[in-house]
Design a protein around this motif. Sequence first.
Motif, PDB file in Angstrom:
ATOM      1  N   TRP A  83      33.539 -77.412 -32.485  1.00  0.00           N
ATOM      2  CA  TRP A  83      34.462 -77.484 -31.393  1.00  0.00           C
ATOM      3  C   TRP A  83      35.643 -76.355 -31.289  1.00  0.00           C
ATOM      4  O   TRP A  83      36.289 -75.681 -30.360  1.00  0.00           O
ATOM      5  CB  TRP A  83      34.757 -78.760 -30.686  1.00  0.00           C
TER       6      TRP A  83
ATOM      7  N   TYR B 238      36.549 -72.919 -29.352  1.00  0.00           N
ATOM      8  CA  TYR B 238      38.184 -73.158 -28.325  1.00  0.00           C
ATOM      9  C   TYR B 238      39.046 -72.770 -29.180  1.00  0.00           C
ATOM     10  O   TYR B 238      40.216 -72.487 -28.236  1.00  0.00           O
ATOM     11  CB  TYR B 238      37.861 -74.102 -27.380  1.00  0.00           C
TER      12      TYR B 238
ATOM     13  N   GLY C 123      41.528 -79.788 -30.309  1.00  0.00           N
ATOM     14  CA  GLY C 123      40.895 -80.738 -29.428  1.00  0.00           C
ATOM     15  C   GLY C 123      41.611 -82.114 -29.529  1.00  0.00           C
ATOM     16  O   GLY C 123      41.038 -82.864 -28.374  1.00  0.00           O
TER      17      GLY C 123
ATOM     18  N   ASP D 213      34.776 -83.308 -23.705  1.00  0.00           N
ATOM     19  CA  ASP D 213      34.259 -82.924 -24.910  1.00  0.00           C
ATOM     20  C   ASP D 213      33.799 -84.093 -26.086  1.00  0.00           C
ATOM     21  O   ASP D 213      32.733 -84.662 -26.273  1.00  0.00           O
ATOM     22  CB  ASP D 213      33.744 -81.652 -25.323  1.00  0.00           C
ATOM     23  N   ILE D 214      34.399 -83.856 -26.799  1.00  0.00           N
ATOM     24  CA  ILE D 214      34.812 -84.758 -27.747  1.00  0.00           C
ATOM     25  C   ILE D 214      34.979 -86.879 -27.608  1.00  0.00           C
ATOM     26  O   ILE D 214      34.141 -87.373 -27.919  1.00  0.00           O
ATOM     27  CB  ILE D 214      36.493 -84.440 -28.749  1.00  0.00           C
TER      28      ILE D 214
END
Length: 267
Positions: A54, A58, A94, A110-111
């Motif tokens: 991830w 990003y 994240g 998302d995480i």
Amino acid sequence: MSKINVEGSEISIIAIDNRDYISLTDMVRNIENGSALIEKWLRNKNTIEFLGIWEEMYNTNFNSPEFEGIKNEAGFNRFILSVKQWVEKTNSIGIVARAGRYGGTYAHKDIAFEFASWVSPYFKLYLIKEFERLKEEEQKKLGWDIKRNLAKINYRIHTDAIKNKLVPDKLSKEKINFIYASEADILNVSLFGITAKEWRDENPDLKGNIRDYADISQLVCLSNLENLNAVFINEGMSQSERLEKLNSIAIEQMKILSESESIKKLK
């Protein structure tokens, strides 16, 4: 900050750089030793691999070499990793740790969904459902705010046109207000077929005015009529001519708006 309720747990959501971050701390608050679950999840090798992928997607400042070292250590009994250590070593974006009144561990949605799945697939599904409901409500509010601000802008255009073209010099404040009111009633009669006073006389128990009870289609049409009336005023068109023309336009627009799928969704 926003909050959603998922199976009895109130979960905070904050925005960081226009991205939604969900509180992992809130997710496990009602679980015994819940805070320990976050670090237990973080030490999992599969979790480390997921977070690394991830971040590389990003985060341009992600420390990939440091991440590789952490990933190689993951899985050993001696391996220990806290959120703070993860962020400091890898420049992760994240997951963040916040202090203060609304402190705790937050993760990008998302995480956060991945963590929720690890805690309970059942909980994850309800979390996603409530999160999507929140986003839908925010979009509706955004649409309403845009429409409200557009109405304010159109109202200013309309009143300025009245002021510049219809209000003679050295009138009393009462007479000036009468002119504005009469012009507002041109729009009311064009669209609703009734003046503001007639509506109040017919609805003595209702608060506000006729426009407060208009539906979405009528408000969109009203906004258009305000613009058009300002144009007609600047062109020197008489009040009676404007009333007839605006009424004709209102009829045509309401026919179109009543069949609009976009307007039906807003309703």
